[in-house]
Design a protein around this motif. Structure first.
Motif, PDB file in Angstrom:
ATOM      1  N   ARG A  37      14.084 -24.281  91.972  1.00  0.00           N
ATOM      2  CA  ARG A  37      13.521 -25.576  92.357  1.00  0.00           C
ATOM      3  C   ARG A  37      13.775 -26.659  91.304  1.00  0.00           C
ATOM      4  O   ARG A  37      13.952 -27.828  91.627  1.00  0.00           O
ATOM      5  N   ALA A  38      13.800 -26.249  90.028  1.00  0.00           N
ATOM      6  CA  ALA A  38      13.993 -27.232  88.942  1.00  0.00           C
ATOM      7  C   ALA A  38      15.340 -27.946  89.050  1.00  0.00           C
ATOM      8  O   ALA A  38      15.493 -29.080  88.579  1.00  0.00           O
ATOM      9  N   VAL A  39      16.303 -27.279  89.677  1.00  0.00           N
ATOM     10  CA  VAL A  39      17.628 -27.886  89.858  1.00  0.00           C
ATOM     11  C   VAL A  39      17.505 -29.155  90.705  1.00  0.00           C
ATOM     12  O   VAL A  39      18.195 -30.155  90.500  1.00  0.00           O
ATOM     13  N   LEU A  40      16.574 -29.099  91.657  1.00  0.00           N
ATOM     14  CA  LEU A  40      16.445 -30.215  92.598  1.00  0.00           C
ATOM     15  C   LEU A  40      15.784 -31.436  91.958  1.00  0.00           C
ATOM     16  O   LEU A  40      15.752 -32.516  92.548  1.00  0.00           O
ATOM     17  N   ALA A  41      15.288 -31.264  90.752  1.00  0.00           N
ATOM     18  CA  ALA A  41      14.725 -32.412  90.015  1.00  0.00           C
ATOM     19  C   ALA A  41      15.807 -33.451  89.732  1.00  0.00           C
ATOM     20  O   ALA A  41      15.500 -34.602  89.452  1.00  0.00           O
ATOM     21  N   HIS A  42      17.076 -33.043  89.832  1.00  0.00           N
ATOM     22  CA  HIS A  42      18.170 -33.988  89.587  1.00  0.00           C
ATOM     23  C   HIS A  42      18.577 -34.760  90.850  1.00  0.00           C
ATOM     24  O   HIS A  42      19.489 -35.574  90.811  1.00  0.00           O
ATOM     25  N   ALA A  43      17.909 -34.446  91.958  1.00  0.00           N
ATOM     26  CA  ALA A  43      18.224 -35.172  93.202  1.00  0.00           C
ATOM     27  C   ALA A  43      17.606 -36.562  93.151  1.00  0.00           C
ATOM     28  O   ALA A  43      16.634 -36.809  92.420  1.00  0.00           O
ATOM     29  N   ARG A  44      18.180 -37.479  93.951  1.00  0.00           N
ATOM     30  CA  ARG A  44      17.549 -38.798  94.061  1.00  0.00           C
ATOM     31  C   ARG A  44      16.203 -38.619  94.752  1.00  0.00           C
ATOM     32  O   ARG A  44      16.065 -37.770  95.650  1.00  0.00           O
ATOM     33  N   PRO A  45      15.207 -39.432  94.383  1.00  0.00           N
ATOM     34  CA  PRO A  45      13.887 -39.278  95.009  1.00  0.00           C
ATOM     35  C   PRO A  45      13.943 -39.428  96.532  1.00  0.00           C
ATOM     36  O   PRO A  45      13.152 -38.811  97.244  1.00  0.00           O
ATOM     37  N   VAL A  46      14.907 -40.203  97.033  1.00  0.00           N
ATOM     38  CA  VAL A  46      14.975 -40.415  98.486  1.00  0.00           C
ATOM     39  C   VAL A  46      15.839 -39.364  99.187  1.00  0.00           C
ATOM     40  O   VAL A  46      15.953 -39.381 100.414  1.00  0.00           O
ATOM     41  N   ALA A  47      16.430 -38.475  98.437  1.00  0.00           N
ATOM     42  CA  ALA A  47      17.330 -37.490  99.056  1.00  0.00           C
ATOM     43  C   ALA A  47      16.543 -36.572  99.989  1.00  0.00           C
ATOM     44  O   ALA A  47      15.420 -36.159  99.672  1.00  0.00           O
ATOM     45  N   ARG A  48      17.159 -36.252 101.110  1.00  0.00           N
ATOM     46  CA  ARG A  48      16.557 -35.309 102.052  1.00  0.00           C
ATOM     47  C   ARG A  48      16.963 -33.908 101.608  1.00  0.00           C
ATOM     48  O   ARG A  48      18.156 -33.640 101.404  1.00  0.00           O
ATOM     49  N   ILE A  49      15.968 -33.033 101.447  1.00  0.00           N
ATOM     50  CA  ILE A  49      16.286 -31.674 100.980  1.00  0.00           C
ATOM     51  C   ILE A  49      16.017 -30.682 102.104  1.00  0.00           C
ATOM     52  O   ILE A  49      14.908 -30.621 102.637  1.00  0.00           O
ATOM     53  N   VAL A  50      17.051 -29.950 102.484  1.00  0.00           N
ATOM     54  CA  VAL A  50      16.923 -28.992 103.583  1.00  0.00           C
ATOM     55  C   VAL A  50      17.218 -27.608 103.024  1.00  0.00           C
ATOM     56  O   VAL A  50      18.311 -27.358 102.494  1.00  0.00           O
ATOM     57  N   ARG A  51      16.247 -26.716 103.125  1.00  0.00           N
ATOM     58  CA  ARG A  51      16.442 -25.323 102.683  1.00  0.00           C
ATOM     59  C   ARG A  51      17.131 -24.558 103.800  1.00  0.00           C
ATOM     60  O   ARG A  51      16.586 -24.475 104.911  1.00  0.00           O
TER      61      ARG A  51
END
Ligand code: SAH
Length: 268
Positions: A50-64
């Motif tokens: 999950r910590a990897v996703l901390a580098h995503a833009r705050p508005v990015a849509r994250i789909v598992r």
């Protein structure tokens, strides 16, 4: 990469196949961090921390899209359709995978599917578990005094019924390289017996490392003949890397590292 730029119109969006490394978020590449920050949508596999996703833009849509993302396993065709649709809608898409996208990660299949669809696709390499996870125990997989090379091999034949190459264990028993086995836990007993039957000495050092480079890393160091029993006695499961070869005898050399983790040691 689109291999036929003149035949297929290039969509405005773009796919990045991003390798997130084996778990420890500090093992991300600088390029992965930069590209994660460009994406509008991230399609994320199970093994990605999950910590990897901390580098995503705050508005990015994250789909598992991994097995633990809701379904038992998101069908590959569905994932590829989603990738195509997002890219054709002009979005920048990060397809985030554990380790390296091109090492047992279906990155090749997805790259081919995107090429067929005329969608631009770029690979961002990650550190594969087969190198980084043994290293976390101080095991250098190609230590030149002890091995002439390393073979990365899957212990898991394709489950979808499609033809795929199954390892030739007797040949691998004779090949003289360190064997690094991905997805080998379920069939460990069969694999280790096949290697012994193929002529690899039963006392060859061997280890299994679960959740390598993560806070919950656990490992078992044993021999080829005792590994399967030691693994089940210690209750180790997936995801784990199995290493077989003389280089495993160096596991102690950096045991200071492993003291950070719970480590069940067995030998015999
Ligand atoms: N593309 C990935 C491999 C995906 S296949 C890579 O390059 O590393 C999934 C398998 O990788 C798991 O079943 C396990 O064998 C291995 N694996 C991935 N991450 C791991 C980790 N942190 N610790 C141990 N094994 C891991």
């Amino acid at each position: 990469m689109n291999k036929h730029p003149d035949i297929f119109p290039r969509a405005a969006g773009k796919i990045y196949l991003i390798g997130a490394g084996p778990g420890d978020p500090e093992l991300l590449t600088l390029k992965a961090v930069r590209v994660l920050g460009l994406c509008d949508v991230l399609l994320v596999d199970d093994l990605v921390d999950r910590a990897v996703l901390a580098h995503a833009r705050p508005v990015a849509r994250i789909v598992r899209v991994g097995k633990r993302g809701g379904c038992r396993s998101t069908p590959q065709a569905f994932i590829e359709r989603l990738m195509r649709r997002c890219a054709r809608a002009g979005l920048t898409v990060g397809r985030v995978k554990g380790g390296d996208p091109f090492v047992f990660g279906r990155g090749g299949e997805e790259m081919q599917a995107m090429a067929r669809a005329g969608v631009s696709c770029e690979v961002v390499n990650g550190l594969s578990a087969g190198i980084a996870v043994p290293a976390s125990l101080g095991v250098p997989v190609t230590h030149r005094d002890l091995a002439c090379g390393v073979t990365f091999v899957t212990g898991h034949a394709r489950a979808d019924g499609q033809p795929g190459r199954e390892a030739d264990w007797p040949a691998l028993a004779r090949c003289g390289t360190t064997l690094v086995i991905y997805m080998g836990m379920r069939t460990l007993d069969v694999i280790t017996r096949a290697l012994i039957d193929g002529g690899l000495p039963a006392d060859t050092p061997a280890c299994a490392i679960q959740n390598g480079t993560r806070g919950n890393q656990r490992s078992v160091v044993a021999t080829l003949s005792t590994l399967a029993t030691a693994v089940s006695a210690a209750g180790l499961g997936s995801p784990a890397i199995v290493v077989i070869g003389e280089v495993v005898s160096l596991a102690d050399a950096a045991s200071g590292l492993d003291l950070l983790h719970e480590s069940a040691r067995m030998s015999g």
